[in-house]
Design an enzyme around this catalytic site. Structure first.
Site, PDB file in Angstrom:
ATOM      1  N   LYS A 154       0.991  -1.363   0.138  1.00 33.81           N
ATOM      2  CA  LYS A 154      -0.036   0.023   0.118  1.00 33.81           C
ATOM      3  C   LYS A 154       0.679   1.358  -0.030  1.00 33.81           C
ATOM      4  CE  LYS A 154      -2.171  -1.086   3.965  1.00 33.81           C
ATOM      5  NZ  LYS A 154      -1.441  -2.131   4.113  1.00 33.81           N
TER       6      LYS A 154
ATOM      7  N   ARG B 173      11.322  -1.828  11.507  1.00 36.73           N
ATOM      8  CA  ARG B 173      10.498  -1.306  12.514  1.00 36.73           C
ATOM      9  C   ARG B 173      10.223  -2.398  13.639  1.00 36.73           C
ATOM     10  NH1 ARG B 173       5.348   0.037   8.569  1.00 36.73           N
ATOM     11  NH2 ARG B 173       4.391  -1.149  10.282  1.00 36.73           N
TER      12      ARG B 173
ATOM     13  N   ARG C 129      -0.135  -9.010  13.626  1.00 29.17           N
ATOM     14  CA  ARG C 129      -0.756  -7.913  12.844  1.00 29.17           C
ATOM     15  C   ARG C 129      -1.434  -8.542  11.512  1.00 29.17           C
ATOM     16  NH1 ARG C 129       4.159  -4.854  10.831  1.00 29.17           N
ATOM     17  NH2 ARG C 129       2.968  -3.580   9.454  1.00 29.17           N
TER      18      ARG C 129
ATOM     19  N   ARG D  93      -9.502   0.474   8.860  1.00 27.69           N
ATOM     20  CA  ARG D  93      -9.063  -0.859   8.961  1.00 27.69           C
ATOM     21  C   ARG D  93     -10.137  -1.467   9.805  1.00 27.69           C
ATOM     22  NH1 ARG D  93      -3.159   0.090   8.879  1.00 27.69           N
ATOM     23  NH2 ARG D  93      -1.926  -1.558   9.607  1.00 27.69           N
TER      24      ARG D  93
ATOM     25  N   ARG E 138      11.692  -6.109   4.890  1.00 32.89           N
ATOM     26  CA  ARG E 138      11.686  -4.730   4.601  1.00 32.89           C
ATOM     27  C   ARG E 138      12.325  -3.749   5.631  1.00 32.89           C
ATOM     28  NH1 ARG E 138       5.553  -2.346   4.388  1.00 32.89           N
ATOM     29  NH2 ARG E 138       5.364  -2.595   6.489  1.00 32.89           N
TER      30      ARG E 138
HETATM   31  P1  AMP Z   1       0.814   0.329   9.151  1.00 31.94           P
HETATM   32  O1  AMP Z   1       2.064   1.234   8.875  1.00 31.94           O
HETATM   33  O2  AMP Z   1      -0.353   0.915   8.276  1.00 31.94           O
HETATM   34  O3  AMP Z   1       1.021  -1.240   9.169  1.00 31.94           O
HETATM   35  O4  AMP Z   1       0.366   0.556  10.667  1.00 31.94           O
HETATM   36  C1  AMP Z   1       1.137   0.282  11.750  1.00 31.94           C
HETATM   37  C2  AMP Z   1       0.147   0.128  13.044  1.00 31.94           C
HETATM   38  O5  AMP Z   1      -0.297   1.281  13.460  1.00 31.94           O
HETATM   39  C3  AMP Z   1      -0.902  -0.822  13.043  1.00 31.94           C
HETATM   40  O6  AMP Z   1      -0.388  -2.160  13.387  1.00 31.94           O
HETATM   41  C4  AMP Z   1      -1.685  -0.542  14.258  1.00 31.94           C
HETATM   42  O7  AMP Z   1      -1.354  -0.725  15.306  1.00 31.94           O
HETATM   43  C5  AMP Z   1      -1.638   1.097  13.757  1.00 31.94           C
HETATM   44  N1  AMP Z   1      -2.760   1.658  12.683  1.00 31.94           N
HETATM   45  C6  AMP Z   1      -2.411   2.173  11.714  1.00 31.94           C
HETATM   46  N2  AMP Z   1      -3.512   2.505  11.032  1.00 31.94           N
HETATM   47  C7  AMP Z   1      -4.711   1.962  11.822  1.00 31.94           C
HETATM   48  C8  AMP Z   1      -6.147   2.460  11.854  1.00 31.94           C
HETATM   49  N3  AMP Z   1      -6.407   2.563  10.708  1.00 31.94           N
HETATM   50  N4  AMP Z   1      -6.539   1.904  12.788  1.00 31.94           N
HETATM   51  C9  AMP Z   1      -6.013   1.459  13.937  1.00 31.94           C
HETATM   52  N5  AMP Z   1      -4.810   1.123  14.013  1.00 31.94           N
HETATM   53  C10 AMP Z   1      -4.035   1.554  13.026  1.00 31.94           C
END
Ligand code: AMP
Length: 214
Positions: free
Chosen positions: A13, A162, A173, A88, A127
């Protein structure tokens, strides 16, 4: 263009969103990036979000909606936006629908990046992400490595793994994604907005999106 990108962590994404912003000036809005910056800056939001993120759980919907309502009202969203990692959950998708109604805006398309689980696992463990909050360029030690000493090619900051990319956090996740986010595929199918793309090439995905929004 106004696009929602759906897909498991590691589906691409972020990479696709960055390519799309180069195309027409739409802004990428990544809730993950916003939260990581807040954690780094130790803001109130960051302190609240950190535990959930490290465990691979979702941050509560209310916090996310507060962030998104403020973000979507910022003037740079006028040219369009690419939502990367939001919504999400079904409550977030419903709240987004109401918020966009309030702002008199419509989403052009919701793209579901459909990537096999083995590819996802391989991508997440290899990554690396630029640690500079203003850059956050994404690397892959196999297909798009940072410099030989592990630095970001764009800004020179260390490209790091990360905190939520340990095997345990990745597994959690992916479980969270399957349980909370996959229902959005049906939600948006019913709204008539869904386009599923199963290519593994970001360039190919971007061309299919361009065709879809014409
Ligand atoms: P990402 O980089 O999009 O994988 O997001 C990393 C982490 O941020 C996720 O595992 C969640 O803990 C939190 N997070 C990101 N976007 C959301 C969302 N829309 N709703 C809830 N938690 C989020």
């Amino acid at each position: 263009m106004r696009i929602v990108l759906l897909g498991a962590p590691g589906a691409g994404k972020g990479t696709v969103a960055k390519l799309l912003t180069d195309y027409d000036g739409s802004v990428q809005i990544s809730t993950g990036d916003i939260l990581r910056n807040a954690v780094k800056a130790k803001t109130k939001l960051g302190l609240e979000a950190q535990g959930y993120m490290e465990r691979g759980e979702l941050v509560p919907d209310k916090l996310i909606m507060d962030i998104m309502e403020a973000r979507l009202r910022e003037p740079d969203c006028g040219e369009g936006f690419i939502l990367d990692g939001f919504p999400r959950t079904i409550p977030q998708a419903e709240a987004l629908r109401e918020l966009l109604k309030k702002l008199s805006l419509k989403v052009d398309v919701v793209v579901n990046l459909d990537v096999p689980k083995e590819v996802i696992l391989d991508r997440l463990t290899t990554r690396r992400t630029c640690s500079n909050p203003d850059c956050q360029e994404i690397y892959n030690i196999k297909s798009k490595p940072p410099t030989p000493d592990g630095k970001c090619i764009k800004c020179g900051s260390p490209a790091v793994q990360r905190a939520d990319e340990t095997v345990e956090a990745i597994t959690k996740r992916l479980e969270t994604y399957n349980e909370k986010t996959t229902p959005l595929i049906d939600f948006y199918r019913k709204e008539g907005l869904l386009k599923s793309i199963s290519s593994l090439s970001s360039e190919e995905i971007v061309s299919q999106i361009k065709v879809a929004i014409k």
